[in-house]
Scaffold this active site. Structure first.
Site, PDB file in Angstrom:
ATOM      1  CG  HIS A  50      -0.913   5.361   7.178  1.00 51.30           C
ATOM      2  ND1 HIS A  50       0.186   5.779   6.468  1.00 51.30           N
ATOM      3  CD2 HIS A  50      -1.896   5.140   6.263  1.00 51.30           C
ATOM      4  CE1 HIS A  50      -0.108   5.779   5.164  1.00 51.30           C
ATOM      5  NE2 HIS A  50      -1.364   5.400   5.028  1.00 51.30           N
ATOM      6  CG  ASN A  51      -2.379   9.653  12.863  1.00 50.49           C
ATOM      7  OD1 ASN A  51      -3.509   9.763  12.381  1.00 50.49           O
ATOM      8  ND2 ASN A  51      -1.465  10.598  12.766  1.00 50.49           N
ATOM      9  CG  PHE A  52      -7.415   6.991  16.917  1.00 58.18           C
ATOM     10  CD1 PHE A  52      -8.213   5.869  16.690  1.00 58.18           C
ATOM     11  CD2 PHE A  52      -7.973   8.060  17.607  1.00 58.18           C
ATOM     12  CE1 PHE A  52      -9.533   5.822  17.128  1.00 58.18           C
ATOM     13  CE2 PHE A  52      -9.288   8.020  18.054  1.00 58.18           C
ATOM     14  CZ  PHE A  52     -10.073   6.889  17.810  1.00 58.18           C
ATOM     15  CG  HIS A  90      -8.530   1.778   6.489  1.00 55.54           C
ATOM     16  ND1 HIS A  90      -8.948   2.762   7.350  1.00 55.54           N
ATOM     17  CD2 HIS A  90      -7.572   2.349   5.714  1.00 55.54           C
ATOM     18  CE1 HIS A  90      -8.292   3.870   7.087  1.00 55.54           C
ATOM     19  NE2 HIS A  90      -7.441   3.656   6.107  1.00 55.54           N
ATOM     20  CG  ASP A  91      -4.446   2.587   7.079  1.00 58.45           C
ATOM     21  OD1 ASP A  91      -4.055   1.686   6.324  1.00 58.45           O
ATOM     22  OD2 ASP A  91      -4.695   3.748   6.680  1.00 58.45           O
ATOM     23  CD  GLN A 241      -2.067  16.274  -2.446  1.00 57.35           C
ATOM     24  OE1 GLN A 241      -1.259  15.371  -2.639  1.00 57.35           O
ATOM     25  NE2 GLN A 241      -3.196  16.051  -1.832  1.00 57.35           N
TER      26      GLN A 241
HETATM   27  N1  LIG Z   1      -0.160  12.375  -2.949  1.00 57.28           N
HETATM   28  C1  LIG Z   1      -1.172  11.978  -2.177  1.00 57.28           C
HETATM   29  N2  LIG Z   1      -1.321  10.695  -1.863  1.00 57.28           N
HETATM   30  C2  LIG Z   1      -2.346  10.342  -1.068  1.00 57.28           C
HETATM   31  C3  LIG Z   1      -3.264  11.263  -0.534  1.00 57.28           C
HETATM   32  N3  LIG Z   1      -4.175  10.611   0.223  1.00 57.28           N
HETATM   33  C4  LIG Z   1      -3.837   9.308   0.159  1.00 57.28           C
HETATM   34  N4  LIG Z   1      -2.734   9.142  -0.615  1.00 57.28           N
HETATM   35  C5  LIG Z   1      -2.066   7.890  -0.969  1.00 57.28           C
HETATM   36  O1  LIG Z   1      -3.078   6.942  -1.160  1.00 57.28           O
HETATM   37  C6  LIG Z   1      -2.750   5.829  -0.395  1.00 57.28           C
HETATM   38  C7  LIG Z   1      -3.910   5.051   0.103  1.00 57.28           C
HETATM   39  O2  LIG Z   1      -3.370   3.917   0.752  1.00 57.28           O
HETATM   40  P1  LIG Z   1      -2.230   4.075   1.860  1.00 57.28           P
HETATM   41  O3  LIG Z   1      -2.873   4.456   3.136  1.00 57.28           O
HETATM   42  O4  LIG Z   1      -1.364   2.904   1.778  1.00 57.28           O
HETATM   43  O5  LIG Z   1      -1.319   5.328   1.394  1.00 57.28           O
HETATM   44  C8  LIG Z   1      -1.982   6.383   0.806  1.00 57.28           C
HETATM   45  C9  LIG Z   1      -1.121   7.423   0.121  1.00 57.28           C
HETATM   46  O6  LIG Z   1      -0.008   6.831  -0.475  1.00 57.28           O
HETATM   47  C10 LIG Z   1      -3.087  12.637  -0.885  1.00 57.28           C
HETATM   48  O7  LIG Z   1      -3.833  13.534  -0.491  1.00 57.28           O
HETATM   49  N5  LIG Z   1      -2.018  12.923  -1.686  1.00 57.28           N
HETATM   50 ZN   LIG Z   2      -5.870   4.707   5.204  1.00 65.13          ZN
END
Ligand SMILES: Nc1nc2c(ncn2[C@@H]2O[C@@H]3COP(=O)(O)O[C@H]3[C@H]2O)c(=O)[nH]1
Ligand SMILES: [Zn+2]
Length: 294
Positions: A50-52, A90-91, A241
């Protein structure tokens, strides 16, 4: 995305704002936009997922979707601005531990927001702080709040079901319909890594699992409940996945594709290919397990 340096990503974000005519439409000076983007950059943490760079990918996907779906001719300029800015913010200041952790560990964020979407409320609060420094960018903060709060996956079914109900009678001029579509667009962009080429998507999965495993390791250390889908003893790349694609991505992406059939090749087909890739990987690793067992 992996080829871009941080400074290059900032320039590309600037180009997205310029290209959608936001500077002229909202009388934003280039320097104000640049300062705003730099502040956003500074408020993302150096964590695995959850970075830039994630913020950049989500915003880039939103920009691409806006062009592909011709939303410029279907929604107002302000709606597009809200969607792009929500993607960008958003994050903000994500600590690398999800809401469940915040609540179980009774962190300051969980206490502050009464256990209700603590992270998403925090991302909004940080966004307000940044936006309030540059008032020409602080348009429709309410819209951005609504879109950012919609990224809490705990609300996934609620939002998707609302969209499904509206789908057959969708009306771009109806305020309620528009708001649900904007939430869906931000959500799709947020979880769109698997719509990218495999060479881009797979390293993102490694980053995500690194952050997940880090959380479950901490949960084990602190004696907190261990989040099952983050447990390194229980999940693997393919298992993670195949279920995420089957149960989250395909249902969400198909619904958006019903409204915009042109998206089929851009978001649905690559995700179907990814499902096949990870299903094959899962089968291969099961077969290998079978042959190596005594
Ligand atoms: N398993 C899996 N989870 C994902 C993927 N992309 C997003 N997520 C999940 O979807 C969520 C979206 O909100 P968050 O950013 O809280 O955390 C993210 C992850 O938990 C992905 O490619 N695989
Ligand atoms: Zn996100």
């Amino acid at each position: 995305n992996w080829q871009w340096e941080e400074a290059e990503m900032l320039v590309l974000l600037q180009v997205m704002y310029m290209d959608l005519d936001f500077l002229t439409a909202f009388h934003i000076e280039l320097e104000v936009l640049q300062n705003f983007l730099f502040e956003v950059y500074c408020h993302y943490n150096n964590i695995p997922f959850h970075n830039f760079q994630h913020c950049f990918c989500v915003t880039q996907m939103m920009y691409g979707l806006i062009w592909l779906t011709d939303l410029r001719n279907k929604l107002g300029r302000i709606d597009l601005f809200v969607m792009l800015t929500s993607a960008l913010c958003h994050d903000l200041d994500h600590p690398g531990y999800n809401n469940v952790y915040q609540i179980n560990a009774q962190t300051d964020l969980a206490l502050r927001y009464n256990d209700i979407s603590p992270l998403e409320n925090h991302h909004c609060a940080v966004a307000f702080g940044i936006l309030s420094k540059s008032c020409s960018i602080a348009h429709c903060v309410h819209g951005e709040t609504v879109c950012i709060l919609a990224t809490d996956m705990a609300r996934h079914n609620e939002i998707l079901n609302k969209f499904k109900v509206l789908q057959p009678v969708f009306d771009f001029t109806n305020k309620e319909h528009k708001e649900v579509l904007m939430k869906i667009m931000v959500k799709v962009s947020d979880i769109s890594n698997e719509a990218r080429p495999m060479a881009v998507a797979e390293p993102w999965l490694d980053c995500l699992l690194q952050e997940f495993f880090n959380q479950s390791d901490t949960e084990k250390l602190k004696g907190l409940p261990v989040t099952p889908f983050m447990d390194r003893d229980k999940v693997s790349k393919p298992s993670s996945q195949t279920s995420f694609i089957r149960f989250v991505l395909l249902p969400l992406f198909s619904e958006l594709t019903k409204l915009f059939p042109c998206l089929e090749q851009h978001i649905l087909e690559p995700v179907r290919r990814a499902l096949k890739y990870y299903s094959d990987m899962e089968r291969a690793s099961k077969a290998e397990e079978g042959t190596t067992k005594p």
